[in-house]
Enzyme design. Structure first.
Site, PDB file in Angstrom:
ATOM      1  N   LYS A   1       0.845  -1.197   0.000  1.00  0.00           N
ATOM      2  CA  LYS A   1       0.000   0.000   0.000  1.00  0.00           C
ATOM      3  C   LYS A   1       0.881   1.249   0.000  1.00  0.00           C
ATOM      4  O   LYS A   1       0.506   2.291  -0.522  1.00  0.00           O
ATOM      5  CB  LYS A   1      -0.870  -0.015   1.254  1.00  0.00           C
ATOM      6  N   ASN A   2       2.103   1.138   0.548  1.00  0.00           N
ATOM      7  CA  ASN A   2       2.972   2.319   0.620  1.00  0.00           C
ATOM      8  C   ASN A   2       3.956   2.415  -0.533  1.00  0.00           C
ATOM      9  O   ASN A   2       4.900   3.208  -0.496  1.00  0.00           O
ATOM     10  CB  ASN A   2       3.710   2.349   1.970  1.00  0.00           C
TER      11      ASN A   2
ATOM     12  N   CYS B   1      -3.690   8.909   8.188  1.00  0.00           N
ATOM     13  CA  CYS B   1      -4.011   8.542   9.572  1.00  0.00           C
ATOM     14  C   CYS B   1      -3.693   9.684  10.537  1.00  0.00           C
ATOM     15  O   CYS B   1      -2.695  10.375  10.408  1.00  0.00           O
ATOM     16  CB  CYS B   1      -3.212   7.297   9.968  1.00  0.00           C
TER      17      CYS B   1
ATOM     18  N   ARG C   1       1.519  15.318  10.808  1.00  0.00           N
ATOM     19  CA  ARG C   1       1.774  14.983   9.398  1.00  0.00           C
ATOM     20  C   ARG C   1       2.051  16.239   8.553  1.00  0.00           C
ATOM     21  O   ARG C   1       1.430  16.486   7.535  1.00  0.00           O
ATOM     22  CB  ARG C   1       0.601  14.197   8.791  1.00  0.00           C
TER      23      ARG C   1
ATOM     24  N   ASP D   1       4.969   1.235  11.671  1.00  0.00           N
ATOM     25  CA  ASP D   1       3.678   0.631  11.280  1.00  0.00           C
ATOM     26  C   ASP D   1       3.514  -0.767  11.844  1.00  0.00           C
ATOM     27  O   ASP D   1       2.429  -1.337  11.792  1.00  0.00           O
ATOM     28  CB  ASP D   1       3.566   0.546   9.755  1.00  0.00           C
TER      29      ASP D   1
ATOM     30  N   ARG E   1      -8.376   0.850   3.710  1.00  0.00           N
ATOM     31  CA  ARG E   1      -7.382   1.687   3.041  1.00  0.00           C
ATOM     32  C   ARG E   1      -6.094   0.919   2.786  1.00  0.00           C
ATOM     33  O   ARG E   1      -5.379   1.200   1.830  1.00  0.00           O
ATOM     34  CB  ARG E   1      -7.062   2.924   3.909  1.00  0.00           C
TER      35      ARG E   1
END
Ligand code: EPZ
Length: 440
Positions: A24-25, A122, A127, A312, A420
């Site tokens: 996903k990243n 998130c 961020r 993570d 997600r």
């Protein structure tokens, strides 16, 4: 009952095999990189997660023709007709992901301008994007902050620059890579992130014709070229999803084969998994993670940039640590607010104390950061079912693990956030023998 909630009957070990696909990243960043090519690209092993759909929507708004290939997970991206999308349309995607910030360089190269909506992602810290905007300015971009996002132009084009990041930021490193490859001249990036997903993005750019050298000591050297072609690439596997299922196997006393997982990108996690009392076997097509029986043991973890213990990975592992016999400590050094999810676990019977100013520990090996926090988990504590709401992606998956581990019924709501980053997680829970009620 809605399709955004699940009722889990806990206390059963997860057993069986699931597959993890592309990261996903990485995958959404690879899709943005396709904007830089003069010819179409093919991205393989793409997971069916909402971050991908958000980026596909934004790319389509800019005129990229996106079609699904013959194989599952194969996406074809044709950037031949890129044009500027209407601000209002882009705005519609505001707050849905952090990936739009990476459109800056490619759109400036293709169109000479870019409008980026407010970002999502998130809630695990502020961020900020100051590293991104500082880097873009060094390339010659003019950045204007608007009420609904940021507008960028490059009146004199984009020229190579010498950039040193204050912190090895994954996103800011991606920003520099995606901007420098077509900038005029050379770029030297210092204190760069070198996560496996970053290296995979560099491989993609190299396939397109970019000249990028990863040097020792977090230095990346890029020699700008005139044009790039499309790529054909199979995305690296999702090591965060793999670590999440491994933690679920540990917490539930189970035995899960994670197809697609590879050892090299997970080495630091595998060490911790073994120290907590788990066992694993590396195969050509994946890794088997299981609880061999006996008590789980407490550990001290310091999250860090790669090749350290990935931030993570900590949230799903916390649930297993609530079952360990003793006191575990997690120093979260990457984000300043990534333990909010533990409140709900304490409601279920866990004993987790969060230290918002971190904890001083003479045995620390990772450089202490100003905003870091720490969590102290004392176990073993039996968990009992409760109703809990998903707060963020990895915390949400840890709630599924908590429900699977607890005695009794746990209702987890706001499941959409988990979609997600975890492809078909309901089906995978079913494949692993979880006992739950879910109405799609
Ligand atoms: C990426 O986020 C990942 N997300 C995160 O995964 C991951 O935790 C993180 O990298 C670290 O590995 C995606 O790739 C979509 P950063 P990113 O820039 O790029 C500060 C998940 O669960 N910072 O490396 O946003 C920042 O506040 C997600 O899959 C600035 O101060 O992370 C943070 O403290 C969560 N200014 C630290 O750097 C900036 O301009 C690391 O952030 C940028 C970052």
């Amino acid at each position: 009952m809605t399709s955004d909630e699940i009722i889990i009957n806990g206390g059963r070990p997860l057993k069986g095999r699931i597959e993890v696909r592309g990261a996903k990243n990485l995958a959404p960043k690879a899709m943005v990189a396709a904007l830089l090519g003069q010819t179409p690209s093919i991205l393989r092993n793409v997971p069916n997660v909402s971050d991908i759909r958000v980026v596909a929507g934004l790319l389509a708004l800019h005129g990229v023709l996106i079609t699904k290939g013959d194989d599952p997970g194969e996406w074809r991206l044709d950037p031949s007709n890129v044009e500027q999308a209407h601000h209002a349309d882009i705005d519609a995607h505001a707050g849905s992901s952090r990936i739009p910030i990476l459109f800056c360089g490619p759109l400036l190269h293709r169109l000479g301008e870019a409008f980026i909506p407010d970002l999502g992602g998130c809630r695990i810290g502020d961020r900020p994007i100051d590293f991104h905007l500082d880097a873009l300015r060094k390339f010659g971009a003019v950045v204007e902050k608007l009420p609904s996002g940021i507008s960028l132009t490059a009146p004199n084009g984009l020229k190579g620059a010498n950039i040193e990041l204050p912190y090895p930021s994954v996103g800011a490193t991606e920003q520099v890579l995606l901007t420098s490859v077509l900038a005029e001249g050379q770029t030297e990036l210092r204190n760069a992130a070198i996560e496996p997903e970053i290296i995979d993005l560099i491989c993609i750019l190299q396939k397109m014709g970019a000249i990028i050298t990863v040097e020792p000591n977090r230095v990346i050297f890029i020699e700008g070229v005139k044009e790039l072609r499309g790529y054909d690439h199979r995305a690296i596997f999702d090591r965060n999803e793999a670590a999440s299922w491994a933690s679920a196997a540990l917490a539930t006393g189970g035995d899960v084969f994670v197809g697609g997982a590879k050892q090299e990108e997970m080495m630091t996690f595998l060490n911790v998994f073994r120290k907590v009392g788990g066992d694993f076997d590396v195969h050509d097509d994946g890794i088997r993670f299981w609880h061999p029986g006996g008590p789980l043991k407490p550990v001290t973890i310091e999250t860090d940039v790669h090749p350290g213990f990935m931030t993570d990975w900590q949230q799903p592992l916390v649930v297993a640590l609530t079952q360990a016999e003793g006191v575990s400590t997690i120093h979260e050094t990457v984000y300043e607010n990534r333990f909010g999810f533990t409140d709900a676990l304490n409601k279920m019977g866990a004993d987790i104390r969060v230290y918002k100013d971190g904890l001083h520990d003479e045995t620390r090996r990772v450089l202490r950061r100003e905003f870091e926090q720490a969590a102290v988990i004392t176990g073993p504590t039996p968990l009992s079912g409760a109703e809990i709401e998903v707060p963020d992606l990895r915390g949400g998956f840890s709630y599924l693990i908590a429900g699977l581990t607890a005695e009794g019924q746990t209702k987890v709501t706001n499941l959409g956030i988990i979609s997600r980053g975890y492809e078909n997680f309901i089906e995978k829970l079913r494949q692993l023998g979880a006992d739950f009620i879910f109405e799609s």
